[in-house]
Every structure is written in structure tokens, then in C-alpha cells.
Scaffold this motif. Structure first.
Motif, PDB file in Angstrom:
ATOM      1  N   ARG A   1       0.829  -1.203   0.000  1.00  0.00           N
ATOM      2  CA  ARG A   1       0.000   0.000   0.000  1.00  0.00           C
ATOM      3  C   ARG A   1       0.863   1.251   0.000  1.00  0.00           C
ATOM      4  O   ARG A   1       1.800   1.395   0.786  1.00  0.00           O
ATOM      5  N   ARG A   2       0.554   2.167  -0.912  1.00  0.00           N
ATOM      6  CA  ARG A   2       1.179   3.480  -0.964  1.00  0.00           C
ATOM      7  C   ARG A   2       0.056   4.504  -1.034  1.00  0.00           C
ATOM      8  O   ARG A   2      -0.429   4.856  -2.112  1.00  0.00           O
ATOM      9  N   GLY A   3      -0.427   4.954   0.117  1.00  0.00           N
ATOM     10  CA  GLY A   3      -1.585   5.840   0.158  1.00  0.00           C
ATOM     11  C   GLY A   3      -2.835   5.088  -0.228  1.00  0.00           C
ATOM     12  O   GLY A   3      -3.171   4.056   0.362  1.00  0.00           O
ATOM     13  N   ASP A   4      -3.538   5.586  -1.264  1.00  0.00           N
ATOM     14  CA  ASP A   4      -4.758   4.921  -1.731  1.00  0.00           C
ATOM     15  C   ASP A   4      -4.467   3.879  -2.800  1.00  0.00           C
ATOM     16  O   ASP A   4      -5.383   3.192  -3.268  1.00  0.00           O
TER      17      ASP A   4
ATOM     18  N   TYR B   1      -1.610   0.774  -4.569  1.00  0.00           N
ATOM     19  CA  TYR B   1      -0.762  -0.346  -4.175  1.00  0.00           C
ATOM     20  C   TYR B   1       0.388  -0.484  -5.179  1.00  0.00           C
ATOM     21  O   TYR B   1       0.200  -0.301  -6.391  1.00  0.00           O
TER      22      TYR B   1
ATOM     23  N   ASP C   1      -4.757   1.026  -8.357  1.00  0.00           N
ATOM     24  CA  ASP C   1      -5.763   0.813  -7.322  1.00  0.00           C
ATOM     25  C   ASP C   1      -6.204  -0.646  -7.342  1.00  0.00           C
ATOM     26  O   ASP C   1      -5.874  -1.406  -8.248  1.00  0.00           O
TER      27      ASP C   1
ATOM     28  N   TYR D   1      13.569   5.460   2.544  1.00  0.00           N
ATOM     29  CA  TYR D   1      12.565   4.532   2.053  1.00  0.00           C
ATOM     30  C   TYR D   1      13.157   3.720   0.901  1.00  0.00           C
ATOM     31  O   TYR D   1      13.596   4.275  -0.092  1.00  0.00           O
TER      32      TYR D   1
END
Length: 550
Positions: A27-30, A32, A102, A257
Motif C-alpha cells: 500500500r502506498r496511500g490509496d 498499491y 488501485d 525509504y
């Protein structure tokens, strides 16, 4: 309706949809970030390999394309792109692409008939391990090495320099956060190529306002200087005459990161461009359990093993988790073919933060140690200022630099021979443990390491031959190589390969009563270009690059 029954209801409506929990690590915010693995490769197309890569492979007995050289089926990539998702990286080794999308589009991709599986791309964070002491010089100073004297002397690399070994003829791939090369110590850096795997371009220094704010290229800039810097009277790295490939793979912010797919893409890129040695300060353990440290689970460890099978020596920091709850090394330091490097201080005592072994399957880690406490390096984004910094990020480039120097002195050695020599000549090789591994490096001893050769016939010993450079080179249409021996020459096989690694011709020379012979090759029936002559004899081989000009 409780959450469990609701999930069962959704699963019945969409039985083939992905459970978002299985890719939560991506997951990266909303959105993937996930790997999409394919079923088959395109066995009609192979990657373009640099001549240096082919030469390294031939030395390791690898002839022609391997299964890892075939490209991903382009029609698969095109169909994924039609769903308007962002493809971040492609890996021919894993036969996969990494995408950002998404959950709805990921479910559509999963239903494509050629998609084998979908897995999250792990993102890991690591603390900024640099512990600077301003610009003070607490180190011993030397008229030539300046304040880098201690870190070079501790790994016994000054004598190899006196003997003329500086890493020349060795190509190094460095993976880190970016590189600003305006410092005096980089004036003579032999830069072959660079690539930014974060932004997708060839600029590895800071590009955006955010990168400038985050000081993105700081970590890579100062770590590289420990290995490759050359500013007599201030700092000299072990392998300042090596050739360098620079890959920008990690994002610097409040923490560093690390995207796993950037690492995999970078190591594939470097191998194809002829890297002999890689150096990275990456350490992944978020989302993993200790039993994943088996050398065969993490994508980064798998990539290291593939690179190693192609003749590349991979060096990596052990990690800075020795005083944290995790405690152990990180991936890809768990790979069984890698050189994982721990950190010691100037007295040779292990640093508290240096990650420990063993691996889950019981292998000793790290392999070796070098100075990682107050290591001398440049100050980034300056022209002539120096500093000290701590972490296994700074012991790793010393070890990688030593590996390049060893290979420079012994160009016929394989990657695993260099690895063995480094471990077997380190300070506690007779009693290795999971703090120091095999101990502090001894570069000069490694250069002079004698391998044990198993001989079935006691009357047969390996031949020691001297192979002179081909002459003339470039040539048209014939060139000659002289082979010398201190005893009667053995049977010799000469193989000619083109720039794609394809075998062109084989010549066998039977045992003679002479102590030397001249072998000629006539290339008049071949097109102009680069070729490789590989000479094999009982106990050894040698590969030379030649250029035919018709």
C-alpha cells in the motif's frame, strides 16, 4: 452484518478478487505497489549485454544467453499498460513488472490469462545511521592518505596500493540514494554510466525541490567517497581507479525509504553493463519474520543469487539493527553468495549497532568487518570539506573496495574465489562467530591467498601458464597470442565468441614438447567487431577481448 460475514459475502460475489490484506505491504496511500508475475518469457528476444558483461561471464564458464537474459513478453506488458496503470520497473530475472494501481485495476490484471501471481512490493524504512562529529579530525593523519589512513590500514589495503593495485580493470555497481559529484575527491572518478531508478532518468543527483529539501543525494554521495574518493593528503578510497556504474534506488526523507523493485532493476542493469562487484547499503526487514532470513525468500536475496551465478560479487552492509529489537542482519545480507559487512571501531571492536547473525538456516553472518565507526568521508554538496560518519553503510564500501583491489591483482579469479579469499584471510577465520563473522578484512593477505586444489591423480598438478596479450589488436585479418609455461605445455583449447557470447570457432592444441606456442586466429570470414578469445587448460582459463577491423 459483522466484518467476517461481510468479507465472505464479497468473496462470493468476486471469488477471484484479491484480498487487499494479502497486498497490504504494497500500500502506498490509496494505491498499491505490486509485482505482477507472468507465465512465460519471450524466447526470441534477449537483453543487450555490454562486452564487459560477456567477458566476465566467459571467465566464469557461461557461454551464450542464459534463461535470465530472455526478455519479458512485450505483448504482456502492452496489455497491462492498456489498463492505464503505472509500470515502475521490469525484471527479466523474475519475469515480472512492478506497477502502481488501485485495487480494482489490480483485480483486472489478475484475471489476465498470462498472469501467474501478484505479490506486494515491499517498502522498507531504515533510520539515518550517520552519526557525524562535525568536521573534526580525530583520526591519524598521513601525508598521502590524510585522515583516511586508519580505515585503509585497518584492512591492510595500503600495501596493495604500493604494489600498484587500485581496483583498475574492475567495474563496480554502486546502489544508494543518489550522487552529487562536485567534490574534489571525485575529480578523477571513472564514471561509465548512471541511472535514476526513482525518477526514470540518467541524473542521479538531486532533481526536484523535494529532493533538495530532503538532501536526497547525501547518503550515496558520502558512502561512495569511502570507496572511490581520491584527494591525496585528505582521503583515498581503496578502489579509486575502478570503473563505476551509479544507481539511484532509495528515497531519502525523514527516514530512508527503500523500494525492493528499484534494487532488483538496478542490479539487473548493472550486470548487463558488466559489473564485476556491487556495493549497497540496503537493508530490508519490515514485513519479514526471522524465518524469512533463509537466503531464498526475499526478492533482493534472489536477485543477488542470480547476479552471483552470472559472475558478479555482491557486497552489502549487514545492517544497523544490532542494538534494536530486530538484532539480526537484514535482507539481502542473508543471501548465501553475498559478502555481508559488519562495522568495527578503530580498535577492532564490533559496533553495538552492527547487525548480528546467524541466518535462519544457521549460516554465520556477517562475512567480514571493516571500519564503520567514525569512518572518514566527504561532506556532500561541498567541494573540499570532509567529515566522519558511522554505520555499516560505511564499512560496506571499504569491503567492496577491497574486493575490487583483490580482483585487480588477480583478474583471473572468479567472484566466489574472491569471496573465499576475503573470508579465509580475515582476522578470526579460524574461529568465526555471529558478531564479527570471519573477522576484519586483510586485503593483502587475500591477494596472496592460496586455494586448496583437490587432485585425484597425485602425479597430476595444475599447470601455471602465462598468456600474453593478443597482437596486433585491433587486427585485420589475423592476430596471435603467445602462451608460455614453466613446464611442457598441456593440451589447450581456444574458443572464439562474438559480442553476443555465441561460439564462433573452437581450436584444440595438443601437448607439445615446447615451453611456449603462438596461436593465430584468422578472422577474414567474420564481420568487423568485438570478439573474445577464451583459452582453457588443465587448472585454469583466460579470456581476452579482441577487435577485428575488416
Amino acid at each position: 452484518m459483522n466484518a467476517f460475514l461481510f468479507f465472505i459475502f464479497l468473496s462470493l460475489l468476486h471469488p477471484n478478487d484479491i484480498n487487499p490484506q494479502t497486498i497490504e505491504a504494497g500500500r502506498r496511500g490509496d494505491l498499491y505497489r505490486v509485482w505482477v508475475y507472468f507465465d512465460k518469457k519471450d524466447f526470441k528476444r534477449i537483453v543487450d549485454l555490454d562486452s564487459a558483461s560477456i567477458e566476465r561471464r566467459l571467465k566464469h564458464g557461461i557461454v551464450g544467453p542464459t534463461k535470465n537474459d530472455y526478455l519479458i513478453n512485450q505483448s504482456y506488458i502492452d496489455q497491462v499498460k492498456r489498463l492505464e496503470v503505472e509500470i515502475k520497473n521490469q525484471s527479466r530475472w523474475l519475469n515480472a513488472v512492478s506497477i502502481i494501481a488501485d485495487i480494482e485495476k489490480i483485480n483486472l490484471i489478475k484475471k489476465l490469462p498470462f498472469v501467474k501471481k501478484i505479490e506486494p512490493v515491499y517498502q522498507h524504512t531504515k533510520k539515518k545511521s550517520i552519526q557525524t562529529i562535525g568536521d573534526r579530525n580525530d583520526q591519524s593523519r598521513d601525508i598521502e592518505y590524510g585522515s583516511s589512513y586508519d580505515q585503509i590500514e585497518q584492512i591492510n589495503c595500503r600495501i596493495p596500493h604500493i604494489a600498484g593495485y587500485f581496483g583498475q580493470g574492475v567495474r563496480v555497481l554502486y546502489l544508494d540514494t543518489g550522487y552529487e559529484l562536485g567534490h574534489n575527491a571525485y575529480d578523477s572518478l571513472n564514471l561509465i554510466a548512471q541511472y535514476d531508478f526513482i525518477n526514470g532518468d540518467v541524473n542521479t543527483s538531486n532533481e526536484t525541490d523535494q529532493e533538495i529539501t530532503d538532501n536526497q543525494d547525501d547518503h550515496g554521495t558520502i558512502c561512495l567517497s569511502v570507496m572511490a574518493g581520491y584527494d591525496p593528503g585528505n582521503l583515498i578510497g581503496p578502489s579509486f581507479k575502478s570503473e563505476y556504474l551509479l544507481a539511484k534506488t532509495e528515497v531519502m526523507a525523514d527516514e530512508i525509504y527503500q523500494e525492493v523493485d528499484n534494487y532488483v532493476a538496478a542490479i539487473e542493469w548493472g550486470e548487463a553493463l558488466g559489473a564485476d562487484v556491487t556495493c549497497a547499503s540496503l537493508g530490508y526487514y519490515d514485513w519479514y519474520d526471522y524465518d524469512d532470513l533463509d537466503g531464498n525468500t526475499a526478492a533482493t536475496s534472489i536477485a543477488v543469487d542470480i547476479a552471483s551465478s552470472l559472475g558478479v560479487l555482491c557486497v552489502n552492509s549487514a545492517g544497523n539493527e544490532g542494538d534494536d529489537p530486530w538484532y539480526y542482519i537484514c535482507t539481502p545480507a542473508d543471501a548465501d553468495s553475498i559478502i555481508a559487512v559488519g562495522a568495527v571501531n578503530r580498535d577492532g571492536t564490533i559496533a553495538n549497532f552492527s547487525s548480528r547473525g546467524p541466518t535462519y538456516d544457521g549460516r554465520i553472518k556477517p562475512e567480514v568487518c571493516a571500519l564503520g565507526v567514525n569512518t572518514y568521508c566527504i561532506r556532500s554538496n561541498t567541494e573540499d570539506i570532509y567529515r566522519t560518519a558511522s554505520g555499516t553503510s560505511f564499512s560496506a564500501p571499504l569491503a567492496a573496495g577491497a574486493a575490487a583491489v583483490i580482483l585487480s591483482a588477480n583478474p583471473e579469479w572468479t567472484n566466489m574465489q574472491v569471496r573465499e579469499a576475503m573470508m579465509m584471510t580475515a582476522s578470526i577465520s579460524n574461529s568465526p562467530d555471529n558478531m564479527y563473522g570471519y573477522g576484519i578484512l586483510n586485503t593483502w593477505a587475500a591477494i596472496n591467498y592460496q586455494f586448496t586444489t583437490g587432485i585425484k591423480n597425485e602425479e597430476m598438478i595444475p599447470y601455471a601458464l602465462k598468456v600474453l596479450d593478443a597482437y596486433p589488436n585491433p587486427f585485420n585479418p589475423t592476430t596471435s597470442i603467445r602462451i608460455q609455461s614453466e613446464s611442457i605445455l598441456p593440451n589447450i583449447i581456444l574458443s572464439i565468441f562474438n559480442v553476443k557470447g555465441q561460439l564462433i570457432q573452437t581450436m584444440k592444441k595438443e601437448t607439445t614438447n615446447a615451453y611456449w606456442m603462438d596461436v593465430k586466429w584468422d578472422g577474414s570470414r567474420n564481420s568487423s567487431g568485438v570478439y573474445f578469445i577464451k583459452i582453457d587448460w588443465p587448472g585454469g582459463n583466460r579470456t581476452q577481448k579482441i577487435t577485428l577491423l575488416n
